[in-house]
Design a protein around this motif. Sequence first.
Motif, PDB file in Angstrom:
ATOM      1  N   ASN A 198       0.614  -1.057  -0.247  1.00 46.06           N
ATOM      2  CA  ASN A 198      -0.215  -0.113  -0.105  1.00 46.06           C
ATOM      3  C   ASN A 198       0.557   0.873   0.201  1.00 46.06           C
ATOM      4  O   ASN A 198       1.687   1.574   0.556  1.00 46.06           O
ATOM      5  N   ARG A 199       0.086   1.974  -1.227  1.00 46.98           N
ATOM      6  CA  ARG A 199       1.135   3.351  -1.203  1.00 46.98           C
ATOM      7  C   ARG A 199       1.414   4.143   0.004  1.00 46.98           C
ATOM      8  O   ARG A 199       0.415   4.289   1.612  1.00 46.98           O
ATOM      9  N   GLY A 200       2.505   4.696   0.983  1.00 53.70           N
ATOM     10  CA  GLY A 200       2.813   5.484   2.251  1.00 53.70           C
ATOM     11  C   GLY A 200       2.787   4.297   3.473  1.00 53.70           C
ATOM     12  O   GLY A 200       3.300   4.527   4.717  1.00 53.70           O
ATOM     13  N   LEU A 201       2.810   2.965   2.937  1.00 46.33           N
ATOM     14  CA  LEU A 201       2.563   2.283   4.273  1.00 46.33           C
ATOM     15  C   LEU A 201       4.255   1.686   4.427  1.00 46.33           C
ATOM     16  O   LEU A 201       4.867   1.683   3.899  1.00 46.33           O
ATOM     17  N   LEU A 202       4.230   1.960   6.155  1.00 47.41           N
ATOM     18  CA  LEU A 202       5.480   1.902   6.396  1.00 47.41           C
ATOM     19  C   LEU A 202       5.473   0.562   7.202  1.00 47.41           C
ATOM     20  O   LEU A 202       4.761   0.248   7.970  1.00 47.41           O
ATOM     21  N   VAL A 203       6.830  -0.462   7.254  1.00 48.96           N
ATOM     22  CA  VAL A 203       6.261  -1.929   7.841  1.00 48.96           C
ATOM     23  C   VAL A 203       7.809  -1.643   8.136  1.00 48.96           C
ATOM     24  O   VAL A 203       9.022  -1.221   7.961  1.00 48.96           O
ATOM     25  N   SER A 204       8.114  -2.867   9.394  1.00 49.53           N
ATOM     26  CA  SER A 204       9.161  -2.804   9.928  1.00 49.53           C
ATOM     27  C   SER A 204      10.529  -3.299   9.319  1.00 49.53           C
ATOM     28  O   SER A 204      10.751  -4.185   8.171  1.00 49.53           O
ATOM     29  N   PRO A 205      11.547  -2.512   9.501  1.00 45.49           N
ATOM     30  CA  PRO A 205      12.656  -3.102   8.716  1.00 45.49           C
ATOM     31  C   PRO A 205      13.687  -4.558   9.303  1.00 45.49           C
ATOM     32  O   PRO A 205      14.353  -4.651   8.242  1.00 45.49           O
ATOM     33  N   ALA A 206      12.689  -4.699   9.993  1.00 43.83           N
ATOM     34  CA  ALA A 206      13.786  -5.926  10.481  1.00 43.83           C
ATOM     35  C   ALA A 206      12.956  -6.459  11.780  1.00 43.83           C
ATOM     36  O   ALA A 206      11.935  -6.475  12.192  1.00 43.83           O
ATOM     37  N   ASP A 207      13.360  -7.971  11.836  1.00 44.04           N
ATOM     38  CA  ASP A 207      12.085  -8.215  12.651  1.00 44.04           C
ATOM     39  C   ASP A 207      13.216  -8.541  14.509  1.00 44.04           C
ATOM     40  O   ASP A 207      13.735  -8.119  14.264  1.00 44.04           O
ATOM     41  N   GLY A 208      12.054  -8.480  15.524  1.00 40.30           N
ATOM     42  CA  GLY A 208      12.618  -8.015  16.765  1.00 40.30           C
ATOM     43  C   GLY A 208      11.896  -7.444  17.435  1.00 40.30           C
ATOM     44  O   GLY A 208      10.150  -7.683  17.183  1.00 40.30           O
ATOM     45  N   VAL A 209      12.209  -6.192  18.670  1.00 36.42           N
ATOM     46  CA  VAL A 209      11.167  -5.968  19.191  1.00 36.42           C
ATOM     47  C   VAL A 209      11.660  -4.738  19.491  1.00 36.42           C
ATOM     48  O   VAL A 209      12.252  -4.249  19.147  1.00 36.42           O
ATOM     49  N   GLN A 237      18.895  18.642  13.748  1.00 34.20           N
ATOM     50  CA  GLN A 237      16.857  18.723  14.566  1.00 34.20           C
ATOM     51  C   GLN A 237      16.591  16.511  14.857  1.00 34.20           C
ATOM     52  O   GLN A 237      16.940  16.072  13.825  1.00 34.20           O
ATOM     53  N   PRO A 238      16.084  16.609  15.847  1.00 35.81           N
ATOM     54  CA  PRO A 238      15.657  15.023  15.910  1.00 35.81           C
ATOM     55  C   PRO A 238      14.649  15.149  15.291  1.00 35.81           C
ATOM     56  O   PRO A 238      13.745  16.374  15.420  1.00 35.81           O
ATOM     57  N   LEU A 239      14.077  13.964  14.982  1.00 36.58           N
ATOM     58  CA  LEU A 239      12.763  12.995  13.611  1.00 36.58           C
ATOM     59  C   LEU A 239      13.195  12.171  15.186  1.00 36.58           C
ATOM     60  O   LEU A 239      13.427  11.385  15.954  1.00 36.58           O
ATOM     61  N   LEU A 240      11.765  12.480  14.918  1.00 34.01           N
ATOM     62  CA  LEU A 240      11.212  10.074  15.245  1.00 34.01           C
ATOM     63  C   LEU A 240      11.505   8.905  14.752  1.00 34.01           C
ATOM     64  O   LEU A 240      12.344   8.850  13.579  1.00 34.01           O
ATOM     65  N   ARG A 241      11.925   8.265  15.782  1.00 32.89           N
ATOM     66  CA  ARG A 241      13.336   7.122  16.087  1.00 32.89           C
ATOM     67  C   ARG A 241      12.288   6.055  16.566  1.00 32.89           C
ATOM     68  O   ARG A 241      11.735   6.025  17.223  1.00 32.89           O
ATOM     69  N   VAL A 242      12.213   4.910  15.299  1.00 30.28           N
ATOM     70  CA  VAL A 242      11.797   3.876  15.830  1.00 30.28           C
ATOM     71  C   VAL A 242      12.587   2.584  16.477  1.00 30.28           C
ATOM     72  O   VAL A 242      13.357   2.504  14.992  1.00 30.28           O
ATOM     73  N   SER A 243      12.832   1.955  16.994  1.00 30.11           N
ATOM     74  CA  SER A 243      14.086   1.894  17.537  1.00 30.11           C
ATOM     75  C   SER A 243      13.748  -0.191  17.714  1.00 30.11           C
ATOM     76  O   SER A 243      13.121   0.265  18.698  1.00 30.11           O
ATOM     77  N   SER A 287      17.315  -9.736  18.556  1.00 30.91           N
ATOM     78  CA  SER A 287      18.565 -10.514  19.357  1.00 30.91           C
ATOM     79  C   SER A 287      18.413 -11.808  18.415  1.00 30.91           C
ATOM     80  O   SER A 287      18.577 -11.619  17.557  1.00 30.91           O
ATOM     81  N   VAL A 288      20.062 -12.505  19.724  1.00 31.17           N
ATOM     82  CA  VAL A 288      20.694 -13.509  18.358  1.00 31.17           C
ATOM     83  C   VAL A 288      19.570 -14.474  17.749  1.00 31.17           C
ATOM     84  O   VAL A 288      19.774 -16.013  17.487  1.00 31.17           O
ATOM     85  N   PHE A 289      17.996 -14.816  18.574  1.00 30.07           N
ATOM     86  CA  PHE A 289      17.328 -15.094  17.764  1.00 30.07           C
ATOM     87  C   PHE A 289      15.943 -15.095  16.613  1.00 30.07           C
ATOM     88  O   PHE A 289      15.585 -15.712  15.917  1.00 30.07           O
ATOM     89  N   ASN A 290      16.461 -13.930  16.404  1.00 28.27           N
ATOM     90  CA  ASN A 290      15.605 -13.432  15.006  1.00 28.27           C
ATOM     91  C   ASN A 290      16.788 -13.456  14.087  1.00 28.27           C
ATOM     92  O   ASN A 290      17.458 -13.378  14.099  1.00 28.27           O
ATOM     93  N   CYS A 291      15.523 -13.285  13.180  1.00 33.01           N
ATOM     94  CA  CYS A 291      15.987 -13.070  11.549  1.00 33.01           C
ATOM     95  C   CYS A 291      16.653 -11.744  11.547  1.00 33.01           C
ATOM     96  O   CYS A 291      16.217 -10.463  11.646  1.00 33.01           O
ATOM     97  N   HIS A 292      18.227 -12.028  10.445  1.00 35.05           N
ATOM     98  CA  HIS A 292      19.146 -11.069  10.708  1.00 35.05           C
ATOM     99  C   HIS A 292      19.293  -9.972   9.802  1.00 35.05           C
ATOM    100  O   HIS A 292      19.825  -9.403   9.645  1.00 35.05           O
ATOM    101  N   PHE A 315      29.334  -3.626  21.317  1.00 40.04           N
ATOM    102  CA  PHE A 315      28.443  -3.593  22.809  1.00 40.04           C
ATOM    103  C   PHE A 315      27.729  -4.024  22.359  1.00 40.04           C
ATOM    104  O   PHE A 315      26.850  -3.939  21.616  1.00 40.04           O
ATOM    105  N   ASN A 316      26.014  -4.259  23.313  1.00 42.95           N
ATOM    106  CA  ASN A 316      25.331  -5.063  23.484  1.00 42.95           C
ATOM    107  C   ASN A 316      24.756  -4.291  22.584  1.00 42.95           C
ATOM    108  O   ASN A 316      24.621  -2.970  23.139  1.00 42.95           O
ATOM    109  N   ALA A 317      23.471  -4.399  21.140  1.00 43.13           N
ATOM    110  CA  ALA A 317      23.113  -3.486  20.660  1.00 43.13           C
ATOM    111  C   ALA A 317      22.364  -3.277  21.219  1.00 43.13           C
ATOM    112  O   ALA A 317      21.381  -2.226  21.035  1.00 43.13           O
ATOM    113  N   SER A 318      21.465  -3.652  22.676  1.00 36.71           N
ATOM    114  CA  SER A 318      20.081  -3.549  22.826  1.00 36.71           C
ATOM    115  C   SER A 318      20.869  -1.785  24.357  1.00 36.71           C
ATOM    116  O   SER A 318      19.806  -1.272  25.076  1.00 36.71           O
TER     117      SER A 318
END
Length: 179
Positions: free
Chosen positions: A54-65, A83-89, A93-98, A119-122
């Motif tokens: 769908n046009r304009g729809l954002l999906v997650s770029p990664a498996d995870g939480v 300028q700060p922008l909205l970030r979605v992190s 984990s090592v059990f997710n598809c990378h 460092f640990n990515a979390s």
Amino acid sequence: LKPMHPEGWKFVPVFAAVTLVLFLIWQPLGWIGLGLTVWCYYFFRDPKRAVPQNRGLLVSPADGVVSLIGPAVPPPELGLGPQPLLRVSVFMSVFNCHVNRAPIAGKLVKMAYRPGKFFNASLDKASVDNERNSLCLELADGRKITVVQIAGLVARRILPFVSEGESLKTGQRFGLIRF
């Protein structure tokens, strides 16, 4: 079984060979090696995805939480300003598809790799200090979306599959974070 990304074929046979040696040394060690070999395959899995287009729809770029949603300054190497922008992190984990995928269709106008620590990515400092690969996608309407791959403690190498100037579709594979 899920399909495995070709990068996995560099690692799974090595894990399997070590497992055979461990079985010869002591059977309990062999079972641990077998578990690690299965995990290695699982780490490199690359399942097919049904991605909405769908046009304009954002999906997650990664498996995870989703671990954080809030304002953040984009990586300086992209030249998008302070300028700060909205970030979605999204923490993988090592059990997710990378294998990582484009969150939206757009043209890759800038890609910048920056070496760093592991460092640990979390941890919060991983966003600033760790090795990363930043991508800036320009949408058809001129807006820009940034995606940043950040290496971690185990998944320490970032392998891009795309180049600047390419047009990406929503859900298209653009890179992998591997050990």
